[in-house]
Design a protein around this motif. Sequence first.
Motif, short mmCIF file in Angstrom:
data_model
loop_
_atom_site.label_atom_id
_atom_site.label_comp_id
_atom_site.label_asym_id
_atom_site.label_seq_id
_atom_site.Cartn_x
_atom_site.Cartn_y
_atom_site.Cartn_z
N ASP A 1 57.43 1.82 129.58
CA ASP A 1 56.21 1.62 128.80
C ASP A 1 56.36 2.33 127.47
O ASP A 1 57.02 3.36 127.38
CB ASP A 1 55.01 2.16 129.56
CG ASP A 1 54.80 1.42 130.86
OD1 ASP A 1 55.37 0.32 130.98
OD2 ASP A 1 54.09 1.94 131.74
N GLY A 2 55.74 1.78 126.43
CA GLY A 2 55.84 2.40 125.11
C GLY A 2 54.51 2.95 124.67
O GLY A 2 53.46 2.45 125.04
N ALA A 3 54.57 4.02 123.88
CA ALA A 3 53.35 4.56 123.30
C ALA A 3 53.72 5.15 121.96
O ALA A 3 54.62 5.98 121.89
CB ALA A 3 52.75 5.63 124.21
N LEU A 4 53.07 4.67 120.91
CA LEU A 4 53.46 5.10 119.56
C LEU A 4 52.22 5.33 118.72
O LEU A 4 51.23 4.61 118.86
CB LEU A 4 54.30 4.02 118.88
CG LEU A 4 55.78 3.89 119.22
CD1 LEU A 4 56.34 2.64 118.58
CD2 LEU A 4 56.54 5.12 118.76
N GLN A 5 52.30 6.30 117.84
CA GLN A 5 51.27 6.46 116.81
C GLN A 5 51.62 5.48 115.69
O GLN A 5 52.72 5.55 115.15
CB GLN A 5 51.26 7.91 116.31
CG GLN A 5 50.24 8.18 115.23
CD GLN A 5 48.80 8.00 115.70
OE1 GLN A 5 48.47 8.32 116.83
NE2 GLN A 5 47.95 7.45 114.85
N MET A 6 50.73 4.56 115.37
CA MET A 6 51.05 3.55 114.38
C MET A 6 50.09 3.60 113.20
O MET A 6 48.98 4.09 113.31
CB MET A 6 51.06 2.17 115.01
CG MET A 6 52.19 2.02 115.99
SD MET A 6 52.47 0.32 116.39
CE MET A 6 54.14 0.39 117.01
N LYS A 7 50.59 3.02 112.08
CA LYS A 7 49.85 3.11 110.83
C LYS A 7 49.03 1.85 110.58
O LYS A 7 49.35 0.78 111.09
CB LYS A 7 50.83 3.28 109.66
CG LYS A 7 51.32 4.69 109.48
CD LYS A 7 52.16 4.78 108.21
CE LYS A 7 53.42 3.97 108.31
NZ LYS A 7 54.23 3.93 107.12
N GLU A 8 48.03 1.98 109.75
CA GLU A 8 47.25 0.85 109.29
C GLU A 8 48.19 -0.16 108.62
O GLU A 8 49.08 0.24 107.86
CB GLU A 8 46.22 1.36 108.28
CG GLU A 8 45.26 0.33 107.76
CD GLU A 8 45.53 -0.08 106.33
OE1 GLU A 8 45.97 0.76 105.55
OE2 GLU A 8 45.32 -1.27 106.03
N GLY A 9 48.03 -1.44 108.92
CA GLY A 9 48.88 -2.46 108.32
C GLY A 9 50.10 -2.81 109.16
O GLY A 9 50.79 -3.78 108.86
N ASP A 10 50.39 -2.03 110.20
CA ASP A 10 51.52 -2.36 111.08
C ASP A 10 51.23 -3.65 111.83
O ASP A 10 50.10 -3.87 112.27
CB ASP A 10 51.74 -1.23 112.10
CG ASP A 10 52.62 -0.14 111.54
OD1 ASP A 10 53.16 -0.34 110.44
OD2 ASP A 10 52.76 0.91 112.19
N ILE A 11 52.26 -4.48 111.97
CA ILE A 11 52.12 -5.70 112.76
C ILE A 11 52.93 -5.53 114.03
O ILE A 11 54.11 -5.20 113.98
CB ILE A 11 52.57 -6.91 111.92
CG1 ILE A 11 51.54 -7.12 110.81
CG2 ILE A 11 52.71 -8.15 112.79
CD1 ILE A 11 51.82 -8.25 109.89
N VAL A 12 52.27 -5.67 115.16
CA VAL A 12 52.87 -5.29 116.43
C VAL A 12 52.80 -6.46 117.42
O VAL A 12 51.79 -7.15 117.49
CB VAL A 12 52.13 -4.09 117.06
CG1 VAL A 12 52.94 -3.50 118.19
CG2 VAL A 12 51.80 -3.03 116.02
N ILE A 13 53.90 -6.65 118.18
CA ILE A 13 53.89 -7.60 119.28
C ILE A 13 53.69 -6.82 120.57
O ILE A 13 54.39 -5.84 120.82
CB ILE A 13 55.22 -8.38 119.35
CG1 ILE A 13 55.45 -9.14 118.04
CG2 ILE A 13 55.22 -9.32 120.53
CD1 ILE A 13 56.74 -9.91 118.04
#
Lengths: 221, 253
Positions: A191-203
């Motif tokens: 399983d993945g867990a990441l802090q992501m930024k505004e504007g990120d496009i994620v699948i």
Amino acid sequence: MDIDDILQEVDPTVYRIPQEKRDLQELTRAWIAERSAPELLPWPPNDLFERINAAIKRQIERVEELTGDMDPKSNFALIVIQTELERYKYLVRSYLRARLAKIDRHTLHYLSSDALRARMSDIELAYATRHQALLHNHYLSSFLSSFPPNLQNLNDAVGGISMIETPDLDTAVIIRLLKDSFVEGRGVDSDGALQMKEGDIVILRWADAKPLVEAGKAELV
Amino acid sequence: MALPLPPGLTPAEVSFLAEMELVTVIPRQRLDSIELLSGKTPPLRPPHRADLPLWLALLLKKQRRANILPPPWLHPDSLREIIHQETTVDPQAFSEPPPARHPRADPARPGRTLPIHQDDDGFILSPPFRPGSCTADAPVGFLPYHWLEVAEMLLAHAADDIGAPAGEVRGLLRDLVEVRAAKLRNSTSVLEGFGGGLMSLRGVGAMELAESRGFVLSVVDGVRKIGASTEAARREAEEEEEGADASDEDMGL
């Protein structure tokens, strides 16, 4: 509109995106989401749809009035107004059709619980109920009635397998983050867990994306 | 059939969206403000610039009522810079999306500023409505979300307004499309081991997604379906482990 709204409108320190623009953004967002999500999404809140439909109706009336006077100047404005009107109508139509396609596909599923019924508008609910009733009557008169009574149900869950088909909530979707967020996704090997930024496009899987979308932290693209 | 289309936006629908991007026009004729459903258009007074949605700008262009000012990122120098970024500086990732502009001071947090695409109610505009993506004040060297569609439409209907030889811009755009398509294709090697459950495509464009979404998403779904039993077994094992840990702690207590 109460006094606070009026005050806010004249208050230059409050920056507020105009209502028409907000409505168009919300309609577009709802349309993209409905076209991409594997399941039926809740009917938009705050009377968004009623407001847009009323605006379209008013604009059609204006077009009818404007076609009356043959002033060449208003002629071009008329073309612009009608072009925009058609664009709105396309958005609304495509949005409703995307929803209808999902309701048609899993009618019994969306009628099966109150929480799922609440996602449909009154008209959609009436459509789904009547459509299902017609279909059931048709099945009954053409073949179900000759089955033994215990095999006549359309919603059996005998042997742990439900007859009602449900949409696959783990289908992969693509989202864009609207705010910096902590994103968790389930995968096959880990399983993945990441802090992501505004504007990120994620699948990721829809079931993992859903809480973010509902919290307004992400949108489907 | 209520809607005979696959899930996810099709390329035609994406270009419909891109037509709502704001672009800057230089009017050649006066035109009064028109009351549209999306709000009033700015009154056009030559030679003052105005920002209009692309569909309206193209209509005015066709009737020779206005010229379109191309967004700065479409300039050959800017495109070359982006190609350099995509091929040499970072050959793995897509180039960064345009940075958010922060023109307003945040009343709640002194010293900090608020982005222009978010209002004080917390309402957020996203492409194609995000301000400053394709207008004349857009940043140089960044590709907005609808870059390919807007560039193609401008080249097709307003090639004489681009300011640079259309052939050169077309060539650079083609290079950019190829470089980025290769990156999207390479991302499938990441997809094969789509173990992490998350894959970021920061900076990707709408049309690129529309073209590859069917392939990419079906690979992800396929991997999930093939690995469903592995995943279930892993989850069971993890749960048992957690359970074992918990009981260990209980014993210790």
